[in-house]
Design a protein around this motif. Structure first.
Motif, PDB file in Angstrom:
ATOM      1  N   LYS A  13      -2.406   2.479  -2.897  1.00  0.00           N
ATOM      2  CA  LYS A  13      -3.458   3.529  -2.131  1.00  0.00           C
ATOM      3  C   LYS A  13      -4.077   4.047  -3.457  1.00  0.00           C
ATOM      4  O   LYS A  13      -5.332   4.173  -3.259  1.00  0.00           O
TER       5      LYS A  13
ATOM      6  N   PHE B  81      -6.310   6.039   5.916  1.00  0.00           N
ATOM      7  CA  PHE B  81      -6.462   5.459   4.756  1.00  0.00           C
ATOM      8  C   PHE B  81      -7.510   4.605   4.791  1.00  0.00           C
ATOM      9  O   PHE B  81      -8.219   4.266   3.904  1.00  0.00           O
ATOM     10  N   SER B  82      -7.238   3.412   5.764  1.00  0.00           N
ATOM     11  CA  SER B  82      -8.169   2.452   5.672  1.00  0.00           C
ATOM     12  C   SER B  82      -9.676   2.876   5.858  1.00  0.00           C
ATOM     13  O   SER B  82     -10.409   1.983   5.060  1.00  0.00           O
TER      14      SER B  82
ATOM     15  N   ILE C 231      -0.175   0.287   7.647  1.00  0.00           N
ATOM     16  CA  ILE C 231      -1.114   0.901   7.000  1.00  0.00           C
ATOM     17  C   ILE C 231      -1.883   1.808   7.742  1.00  0.00           C
ATOM     18  O   ILE C 231      -2.364   1.715   8.822  1.00  0.00           O
TER      19      ILE C 231
ATOM     20  N   LEU D 209       0.865  -1.114   0.121  1.00  0.00           N
ATOM     21  CA  LEU D 209       0.005   0.050  -0.117  1.00  0.00           C
ATOM     22  C   LEU D 209       0.799   1.154  -0.104  1.00  0.00           C
ATOM     23  O   LEU D 209       0.514   2.054   0.805  1.00  0.00           O
TER      24      LEU D 209
ATOM     25  N   ARG E 276      -8.296   3.408  -4.020  1.00  0.00           N
ATOM     26  CA  ARG E 276      -9.209   4.618  -4.166  1.00  0.00           C
ATOM     27  C   ARG E 276     -10.121   4.390  -5.456  1.00  0.00           C
ATOM     28  O   ARG E 276     -11.240   4.584  -5.476  1.00  0.00           O
TER      29      ARG E 276
ATOM     30  N   ASN F  86       2.254   4.347  -2.760  1.00  0.00           N
ATOM     31  CA  ASN F  86       1.434   5.488  -3.543  1.00  0.00           C
ATOM     32  C   ASN F  86       0.732   4.919  -4.584  1.00  0.00           C
ATOM     33  O   ASN F  86      -0.517   5.241  -4.714  1.00  0.00           O
TER      34      ASN F  86
END
Length: 310
Positions: free
Chosen positions: A156, A181-182, A177, A151, A160, A153
């Motif tokens: 992630k 973000f999670s 992580i 995870l 998304r 750049n």
């Protein structure tokens, strides 16, 4: 450092890199087809050396780089640069991780859609005069579980994009992580083995290191569901290709999409003979936008280093 530096660009890069460097007073030599023996002769004359993916800056080349202060890669990984040899000579090594993340994430989405709907086969059979409407029963990405291994750049960015398609995200990384973000993408954190045995699609975004060599092997392939598809746009060496070939041929997993291979160019690779495999020739970052962005990022980083900002 002085801005009056000499630069050797060894690979084909977006013209914006040359333009920005020259505009700031650097003396640029652009040799996109230069060969290793020529680099060995010339590298000692330059303070800055820039490569993309074609050129490999091995230890014997770096040892000749007596004036060099910066080695830059217009790309993400650094496996074509002997970073330890560079550090031993006091050379700073930089890359452009920001440049490729959207391009690679979009390629993964395209490959997943192609696997789900068998688009390469549909196109090929129409060209061969066959209309396989009834036979080509695909599936949807919405509601499926996407396992993202790594995870950073790119991972992630992919998560998304996948959330926007209403996919469920499972994530694994050796680096913690972030909880924020999670929550953003609804990611469920899992250990690697749990992710591999649970996900419908698995996308790999890890560097090639001794620890990740053949990360995907026969044992791990055997734990995946028969309906699982794997996508690799990171480095070919993380997958045992013989084990993958056997798993695909025997129907132990549903299919694979590969942009990277253990040996490249991968012309003649036996994986390309399988009907449930989609192959692309390492084009993850091969978009006009990604190349321009990566070139811009590298130019700006070099200038900031020379100005003492970073």
């Amino acid at each position: 450092m002085s801005m009056n530096q000499t630069v050797l660009i060894c690979d084909q890069v977006d013209k914006i890199l040359n333009e920005i460097l020259q505009k700031n007073g650097l003396k640029v030599t652009y040799e996109p087809e230069i060969m290793p023996d020529q680099i060995k002769e010339k590298i000692g004359n330059y303070e800055i050396v820039i490569v993309r993916s074609r050129t490999k800056l091995t230890k014997d080349l770096i040892e000749k780089a007596d004036k060099c202060k910066i080695i830059a890669r217009v790309g993400v990984g650094l496996d074509n640069i002997d970073v330890d040899a560079a550090k031993a000579k006091g050379i700073r090594v930089i890359n452009a991780v920001e440049g490729a993340m959207n391009a690679v994430a979009e390629l993964v989405l395209g490959l997943m859609l192609s696997l789900a709907r068998e688009m390469p086969r549909a196109d090929r059979e129409i060209r061969n005069g066959k209309w396989l409407k009834k036979e080509l029963m695909g599936s949807e990405l919405s509601g499926k579980y996407l396992g993202v291994v790594g995870l950073g750049n790119i991972g992630k960015k992919l998560a998304r994009h996948a959330k926007a398609l209403n996919m469920n995200i499972i994530g694994y990384d050796v680096i913690p992580i972030p909880d924020e973000f999670s929550r953003e993408v609804g990611l469920v954190k899992a250990d690697l083995d749990t992710l591999l045995s649970s996900a419908d699609y698995i996308s790999f975004h890890v560097p090639f290191t001794p620890e990740t060599h053949h990360l995907v092997n026969a044992q791990r392939l055997s734990t995946m569901k028969k309906t699982t598809y794997i996508i690799n746009t990171s480095r070919g060496e993380i997958i045992d290709e013989d084990a993958l070939y056997n798993a695909l041929k025997e129907g132990k997993i549903a299919g694979a999409a590969l942009d990277v291979f253990e040996k490249e160019p991968a012309v003649g690779n036996k994986l390309a003979t399988l009907p449930n495999v989609i192959c692309t020739p390492h084009i993850g970052a091969q978009t006009r936008e990604a190349q321009a962005l990566a070139a811009n990022v590298i130019a700006e980083k070099i200038i900031m280093i020379l100005r003492g900002v970073i």
